[in-house]
Design a protein around this motif. Structure first.
Motif, PDB file in Angstrom:
ATOM      1  N   THR A   1    -135.882 -19.158 -42.429  1.00  0.00           N
ATOM      2  CA  THR A   1    -136.332 -19.575 -41.103  1.00  0.00           C
ATOM      3  C   THR A   1    -136.084 -18.468 -40.074  1.00  0.00           C
ATOM      4  O   THR A   1    -134.973 -17.921 -39.988  1.00  0.00           O
ATOM      5  CB  THR A   1    -135.602 -20.860 -40.671  1.00  0.00           C
ATOM      6  N   HIS A   2    -137.103 -18.135 -39.315  1.00  0.00           N
ATOM      7  CA  HIS A   2    -137.026 -17.108 -38.269  1.00  0.00           C
ATOM      8  C   HIS A   2    -136.596 -15.752 -38.840  1.00  0.00           C
ATOM      9  O   HIS A   2    -135.943 -14.956 -38.161  1.00  0.00           O
ATOM     10  CB  HIS A   2    -136.057 -17.513 -37.147  1.00  0.00           C
ATOM     11  N   ASN A   3    -136.952 -15.491 -40.094  1.00  0.00           N
ATOM     12  CA  ASN A   3    -136.531 -14.256 -40.743  1.00  0.00           C
ATOM     13  C   ASN A   3    -137.709 -13.692 -41.529  1.00  0.00           C
ATOM     14  O   ASN A   3    -138.343 -14.419 -42.305  1.00  0.00           O
ATOM     15  CB  ASN A   3    -135.355 -14.527 -41.693  1.00  0.00           C
ATOM     16  N   ALA A   4    -137.994 -12.432 -41.349  1.00  0.00           N
ATOM     17  CA  ALA A   4    -139.072 -11.774 -42.102  1.00  0.00           C
ATOM     18  C   ALA A   4    -138.538 -11.388 -43.473  1.00  0.00           C
ATOM     19  O   ALA A   4    -138.078 -10.270 -43.692  1.00  0.00           O
ATOM     20  CB  ALA A   4    -139.567 -10.547 -41.349  1.00  0.00           C
ATOM     21  N   VAL A   5    -138.590 -12.322 -44.410  1.00  0.00           N
ATOM     22  CA  VAL A   5    -138.002 -12.096 -45.727  1.00  0.00           C
ATOM     23  C   VAL A   5    -138.898 -11.159 -46.538  1.00  0.00           C
ATOM     24  O   VAL A   5    -140.119 -11.138 -46.364  1.00  0.00           O
ATOM     25  CB  VAL A   5    -137.788 -13.418 -46.479  1.00  0.00           C
ATOM     26  N   PRO A   6    -138.317 -10.378 -47.433  1.00  0.00           N
ATOM     27  CA  PRO A   6    -139.110  -9.444 -48.243  1.00  0.00           C
ATOM     28  C   PRO A   6    -139.871 -10.166 -49.348  1.00  0.00           C
ATOM     29  O   PRO A   6    -139.689 -11.368 -49.573  1.00  0.00           O
ATOM     30  CB  PRO A   6    -138.052  -8.506 -48.817  1.00  0.00           C
ATOM     31  N   GLU A   7    -140.685  -9.410 -50.055  1.00  0.00           N
ATOM     32  CA  GLU A   7    -141.461  -9.994 -51.153  1.00  0.00           C
ATOM     33  C   GLU A   7    -140.557 -10.630 -52.191  1.00  0.00           C
ATOM     34  O   GLU A   7    -140.799 -11.746 -52.658  1.00  0.00           O
ATOM     35  CB  GLU A   7    -142.332  -8.913 -51.798  1.00  0.00           C
ATOM     36  N   LEU A   8    -139.495  -9.928 -52.572  1.00  0.00           N
ATOM     37  CA  LEU A   8    -138.619 -10.389 -53.648  1.00  0.00           C
ATOM     38  C   LEU A   8    -137.170 -10.319 -53.170  1.00  0.00           C
ATOM     39  O   LEU A   8    -136.713  -9.268 -52.716  1.00  0.00           O
ATOM     40  CB  LEU A   8    -138.817  -9.520 -54.888  1.00  0.00           C
ATOM     41  N   ALA A   9    -136.462 -11.430 -53.273  1.00  0.00           N
ATOM     42  CA  ALA A   9    -135.092 -11.497 -52.774  1.00  0.00           C
ATOM     43  C   ALA A   9    -134.245 -12.365 -53.690  1.00  0.00           C
ATOM     44  O   ALA A   9    -134.754 -13.184 -54.465  1.00  0.00           O
ATOM     45  CB  ALA A   9    -135.059 -12.057 -51.357  1.00  0.00           C
ATOM     46  N   VAL A  10    -132.934 -12.178 -53.596  1.00  0.00           N
ATOM     47  CA  VAL A  10    -131.968 -13.051 -54.259  1.00  0.00           C
ATOM     48  C   VAL A  10    -131.019 -13.566 -53.196  1.00  0.00           C
ATOM     49  O   VAL A  10    -130.532 -12.802 -52.355  1.00  0.00           O
ATOM     50  CB  VAL A  10    -131.188 -12.322 -55.371  1.00  0.00           C
ATOM     51  N   LEU A  11    -130.757 -14.867 -53.226  1.00  0.00           N
ATOM     52  CA  LEU A  11    -129.809 -15.493 -52.316  1.00  0.00           C
ATOM     53  C   LEU A  11    -128.671 -16.080 -53.144  1.00  0.00           C
ATOM     54  O   LEU A  11    -128.887 -17.013 -53.930  1.00  0.00           O
ATOM     55  CB  LEU A  11    -130.499 -16.586 -51.493  1.00  0.00           C
ATOM     56  N   LEU A  12    -127.476 -15.530 -52.994  1.00  0.00           N
ATOM     57  CA  LEU A  12    -126.296 -16.037 -53.693  1.00  0.00           C
ATOM     58  C   LEU A  12    -125.751 -17.243 -52.930  1.00  0.00           C
ATOM     59  O   LEU A  12    -125.784 -17.274 -51.702  1.00  0.00           O
ATOM     60  CB  LEU A  12    -125.235 -14.943 -53.818  1.00  0.00           C
ATOM     61  N   THR A  13    -125.226 -18.221 -53.674  1.00  0.00           N
ATOM     62  CA  THR A  13    -124.959 -19.525 -53.074  1.00  0.00           C
ATOM     63  C   THR A  13    -123.487 -19.830 -52.832  1.00  0.00           C
ATOM     64  O   THR A  13    -123.141 -20.965 -52.493  1.00  0.00           O
ATOM     65  CB  THR A  13    -125.559 -20.632 -53.967  1.00  0.00           C
ATOM     66  N   GLY A  14    -122.612 -18.852 -52.969  1.00  0.00           N
ATOM     67  CA  GLY A  14    -121.199 -19.088 -52.694  1.00  0.00           C
ATOM     68  C   GLY A  14    -120.398 -19.338 -53.960  1.00  0.00           C
ATOM     69  O   GLY A  14    -120.945 -19.597 -55.029  1.00  0.00           O
ATOM     70  N   THR A  15    -119.078 -19.266 -53.825  1.00  0.00           N
ATOM     71  CA  THR A  15    -118.196 -19.365 -54.989  1.00  0.00           C
ATOM     72  C   THR A  15    -117.111 -20.401 -54.783  1.00  0.00           C
ATOM     73  O   THR A  15    -116.715 -20.699 -53.653  1.00  0.00           O
ATOM     74  CB  THR A  15    -117.537 -18.015 -55.307  1.00  0.00           C
ATOM     75  N   SER A  16    -116.631 -20.947 -55.895  1.00  0.00           N
ATOM     76  CA  SER A  16    -115.439 -21.804 -55.836  1.00  0.00           C
ATOM     77  C   SER A  16    -114.385 -21.331 -56.819  1.00  0.00           C
ATOM     78  O   SER A  16    -113.386 -22.014 -57.027  1.00  0.00           O
ATOM     79  CB  SER A  16    -115.808 -23.258 -56.128  1.00  0.00           C
ATOM     80  N   LEU A  17    -114.617 -20.177 -57.450  1.00  0.00           N
ATOM     81  CA  LEU A  17    -113.633 -19.609 -58.375  1.00  0.00           C
ATOM     82  C   LEU A  17    -112.976 -18.424 -57.696  1.00  0.00           C
ATOM     83  O   LEU A  17    -113.556 -17.342 -57.595  1.00  0.00           O
ATOM     84  CB  LEU A  17    -114.313 -19.186 -59.686  1.00  0.00           C
ATOM     85  N   VAL A  18    -111.764 -18.637 -57.223  1.00  0.00           N
ATOM     86  CA  VAL A  18    -111.052 -17.627 -56.442  1.00  0.00           C
ATOM     87  C   VAL A  18    -109.692 -17.377 -57.087  1.00  0.00           C
ATOM     88  O   VAL A  18    -108.861 -18.295 -57.154  1.00  0.00           O
ATOM     89  CB  VAL A  18    -110.859 -18.088 -54.983  1.00  0.00           C
ATOM     90  N   PRO A  19    -109.425 -16.171 -57.594  1.00  0.00           N
ATOM     91  CA  PRO A  19    -108.102 -15.896 -58.159  1.00  0.00           C
ATOM     92  C   PRO A  19    -106.998 -16.140 -57.138  1.00  0.00           C
ATOM     93  O   PRO A  19    -107.212 -16.055 -55.923  1.00  0.00           O
ATOM     94  CB  PRO A  19    -108.190 -14.403 -58.531  1.00  0.00           C
ATOM     95  N   ASP A  20    -105.813 -16.442 -57.644  1.00  0.00           N
ATOM     96  CA  ASP A  20    -104.686 -16.740 -56.764  1.00  0.00           C
ATOM     97  C   ASP A  20    -104.377 -15.577 -55.834  1.00  0.00           C
ATOM     98  O   ASP A  20    -104.627 -14.412 -56.158  1.00  0.00           O
ATOM     99  CB  ASP A  20    -103.440 -17.052 -57.591  1.00  0.00           C
TER     100      ASP A  20
END
Length: 287
Positions: A240-259
């Motif tokens: 939204t409101h962003n000129a996205v490129p032809e091909l992109a990857v969107l990473l969705t976040g993590t829940s595996l965090v070392p101590d």
């Protein structure tokens, strides 16, 4: 279907796994040298990419699984890689622990608007078996295993695995240092494949192990059903409101965090497995 990119000297080869076999699409159709080529052809034909690929699957271009060994590279050469943050509760807790301004992460976790930030360019992104980087000026560095959404002209076309390597010491000093903590040489790994027929990306098992000197020093597992955001919500915020490129990857976040106290070292190996997509393995180097 599951798509792999193979390195073949100065050119590339696009390979598809149908569940019944592994096939070299480039051998069948030389213009199909990458996932981008396939997606562009599907866009012109106004057909799903799997349908276009299926037309070029034949016995005379079938491969052995051994043909993937040592030749796989980044499966999708995205013009940009973006990422979402604080999409799991443990991620929110970990970033509050590292930060001198912890309340801001709780605010993002509960907010209507998710955190979306720029992560990587093609020159900073590595593939399976290539070394991910940790900054020489950082004392605390961690891998972040994430489900990646593959987008063509802003529309979701598949899923992959991403390693959003991060400097927690730099980001922890000041949230305004986030770009330096996230964007640098070899800061991101993508692979080993792109899968186009995942019906529900919110119920995938994710695990990560880290090995050092032949010993396992970290192991953890989770599921994408723990995400507080949906993939659709994250894609909508990114496009939204962003000129996205032809091909992109969107990473969705993590829940595996070392101590707290654990940090990556050169020559460690990080293995990230996501159900149905495969295992992304990368050694670690200092940059």
């Amino acid at each position: 279907m599951r798509y792999y990119q193979l390195s073949d000297g100065d050119t590339g080869r696009l390979v598809v796994s149908t569940g019944e076999g592994l096939y070299d699409l480039t051998a069948a159709k030389p213009r199909l040298q990458s996932l981008r080529d396939l997606l562009a052809a599907a866009n012109v034909a106004e057909q799903p990419p799997d349908d276009v690929a299926a037309r070029h699957v034949a016995a005379d271009n079938e491969l052995s699984p051994d043909d993937l060994d040592g030749t796989r590279t980044v499966p999708v050469h995205a013009d940009e890689v973006w990422a979402a943050g604080v999409t799991y509760q443990i991620s929110e807790e970990a970033r509050r622990e590292e930060s001198d301004t912890p309340d801001m992460y709780l605010d993002v976790y509960d907010a209507e608007r998710p955190e979306i930030f720029f992560k990587s360019t093609p020159s900073r992104t590595v593939g399976p078996g290539e070394a991910v980087g940790i900054r020489r000026d950082s004392e605390w560095d961690v891998p972040e295993p994430e489900l990646g959404i593959v987008l063509y002209e802003g529309e979701t076309v598949g899923y992959t695995i991403g390693n959003d390597v991060s400097s927690r010491s730099i980001e922890g000093q000041n949230p305004l240092y986030l770009p330096q903590a996230k964007v640098y040489d070899r800061c991101c790994a993508i692979g080993p494949s792109v899968v186009t027929d995942i019906e529900d990306p919110h119920s995938l098992a994710i695990s990560m192990t880290i090995h050092r000197d032949g010993e396992r020093v970290y192991s953890g597992e989770t599921n994408t059903d723990e995400m507080v955001r949906t993939c659709e919500e994250l894609v909508d915020c990114y496009t939204t409101h962003n000129a996205v490129p032809e091909l992109a990857v969107l990473l969705t976040g993590t829940s595996l965090v070392p101590d707290e106290g654990f940090t990556l070292r050169a020559d460690d190996r990080v293995d990230i497995d996501v159900e149905r997509i495969g295992t992304l393995s990368n050694p670690v180097t200092t940059v």
